[in-house]
Design an enzyme around this catalytic site. Structure first.
Site, PDB file in Angstrom:
ATOM      1  N   LYS A  59       0.831  -1.196   0.000  1.00  0.00           N
ATOM      2  CA  LYS A  59       0.000   0.000   0.000  1.00  0.00           C
ATOM      3  C   LYS A  59       0.872   1.256   0.000  1.00  0.00           C
ATOM      4  CE  LYS A  59      -3.741  -1.922   2.894  1.00  0.00           C
ATOM      5  NZ  LYS A  59      -4.892  -1.741   2.004  1.00  0.00           N
ATOM      6  N   ARG A  94     -10.006 -11.662   2.701  1.00  0.00           N
ATOM      7  CA  ARG A  94     -10.854 -12.777   2.244  1.00  0.00           C
ATOM      8  C   ARG A  94     -10.143 -14.119   2.408  1.00  0.00           C
ATOM      9  NH1 ARG A  94     -11.154  -9.974  -3.519  1.00  0.00           N
ATOM     10  NH2 ARG A  94     -11.000  -8.239  -2.056  1.00  0.00           N
TER      11      ARG A  94
END
Length: 427
Positions: free
Chosen positions: A207, A281
């Protein structure tokens, strides 16, 4: 040092014109008045409370016509992540005071936990904090186990172990069983599965700094569901519920997982990793597999899962996904009754086909031609829910955390969603 409280009252009379058109907060020698002259009453109170806090007033006394919801709206706006605030609350009925106190205890725990720096909240510490809260509320009706580190790999929790292995702090899975019946064979009414990424660098799909500075809050789903179960128990929940918290750091190191790696799960699914920043996830999948094996009537997972949901809804609503229309409507009704903002986004069968991989059953991100990021993330999770078409809700927690203060909220965690899920569990 003792201080004299600022007296805060409510009025349905408009403010004097000298304060400006539609002014909602005025002051005089007797204190401050919040004017409820049109618009949503609770929103007006919360925004006024934020203004009061912004003026550096740290000791207030609420006087006059304050009920439970108005008092709570004031606290939601007045509370901040720094410093202490003292409130002398207006009188409430015994029942309302009990509800107010449980919200103060549990929802403030959620906000405080999410606001903690990652340095002070490892995966195992998050699991233990959840245990401390829930066992404090449920007593002997709750039992638990925490599985961590290499034991996760040995027991087949491949997603959680893979994501967490790059950190010096071991990943951990909390499995907590609230069983008020005491009967080991009692059916499980609901399973809750929370994403507990205690810090998310994005891994090798790193990020940028501006997107990483709030990633201590990436365990917001785990904290929210922990608080929801605690609140439901304190409100009198008499059904068996199991909670699974999937806790890990997502870090960069010589042992971190890489793009192109394939994760093989216990339910037979294989997943190719094409973005290490889509890690939530991957850990939730393990929890959902465990939850599905319990055959509950209700399954809810909650996660700060996608930027796509936040792009759609901002920080103002939690995103809701489900194939079960009746269940989704039931949650939205719970949200309305608890004055919390949820919005349903699309999830259809065709989304489940948007995750093709050349080397595995699934890709952990959608193909470039499919841009519905929040919906495809929900669709990914559905592959790990045995009966995904009935009884399953996915909450993408867009409204969990704010990087900066706004009219209604201080910077940091909001606690939104706790009351809604607790309400649903008690239906």
């Amino acid at each position: 040092m003792t201080t004299t409280p600022m007296i805060i009252t409510l009025s349905t009379t408009a403010a004097d014109a000298r304060w400006g058109e539609k002014a909602t907060l005025t002051s005089n020698d007797n204190g401050m008045t919040i004017h409820l002259n049109g618009g949503d009453v609770l929103t007006t109170i919360q925004r006024a409370a934020r203004k009061i806090d912004g003026q550096g007033i740290r000791h207030v006394s609420l006087q006059g016509d304050w009920d439970l919801e108005k008092s709570w709206a004031f606290w939601q706006g007045y509370r901040g992540p720094k410093g202490e605030r003292k409130v002398e609350w207006a009188a409430l009925s015994e029942e309302d005071r009990a509800e107010f106190d449980r919200r103060l205890k549990i929802i403030d725990w959620v906000r405080d936990t999410i606001n903690l720096p990652a340095e002070e909240l490892s995966p195992e510490q998050l699991a233990q904090r959840a245990v401390d809260l829930l066992c404090g509320v449920a007593g002997e009706k709750a039992s638990y186990r925490i599985t961590k580190g290499e034991d996760l790999r040995l027991q087949g929790y491949s997603g959680l172990h893979t994501v967490g292995r790059g950190s010096t702090r071991s990943p951990a899975l909390l499995a907590l069983d609230y069983n008020p019946t005491g009967d080991e064979k009692a059916p499980v009414f609901a399973c809750l599965v929370g994403k507990g990424i205690t810090f998310d660098t994005g891994g090798y799909s790193l990020k940028p700094s501006g997107s990483m500075d709030s990633m201590k809050s990436d365990m917001g789903g785990a904290a929210t569901l922990t608080g929801a179960l605690a609140l439901a128990i304190d409100r009198g929940l008499d059904k068996r519920v199991k909670l699974y918290l999937c806790c890990a750091d997502n870090m960069v190191s010589g042992n971190a997982f890489r793009l192109g790696d394939i994760i093989r799960y216990r339910n037979g699914k294989s997943v190719e990793v094409m973005n290490t920043d889509a890690e939530g996830r991957l850990v939730l999948a393990d929890g959902l597999i465990d939850a599905s094996e319990q055959n509950p009537q209700l399954m809810i997972d909650a996660a700060t899962l996608t930027g796509a949901a936040k792009t759609a809804l901002g920080n103002d609503y939690h995103a809701l996904f489900s194939f079960d229309d009746a269940l989704a409507q039931s949650l939205l009704e719970s949200a309305a009754s608890e004055n919390e903002p949820f919005w349903r986004l699309p999830l259809a069968e065709f989304h489940r086909g948007y995750l093709p991989s050349n080397f595995a059953d699934l890709n952990n991100i959608a193909a470039p031609s499919h841009t519905a990021g929040a919906s495809t993330a929900a669709a990914f999770l559905s592959h790990f829910v045995k009966h995904y078409q009935q009884g399953w809700l996915h909450i993408d927690c867009s409204a969990t955390y704010r990087k900066g203060a706004v009219e209604q909220w201080s910077a940091g965690a909001t606690g939104l969603g706790v009351r809604t899920v607790a309400n649903l569990l008690l239906k």
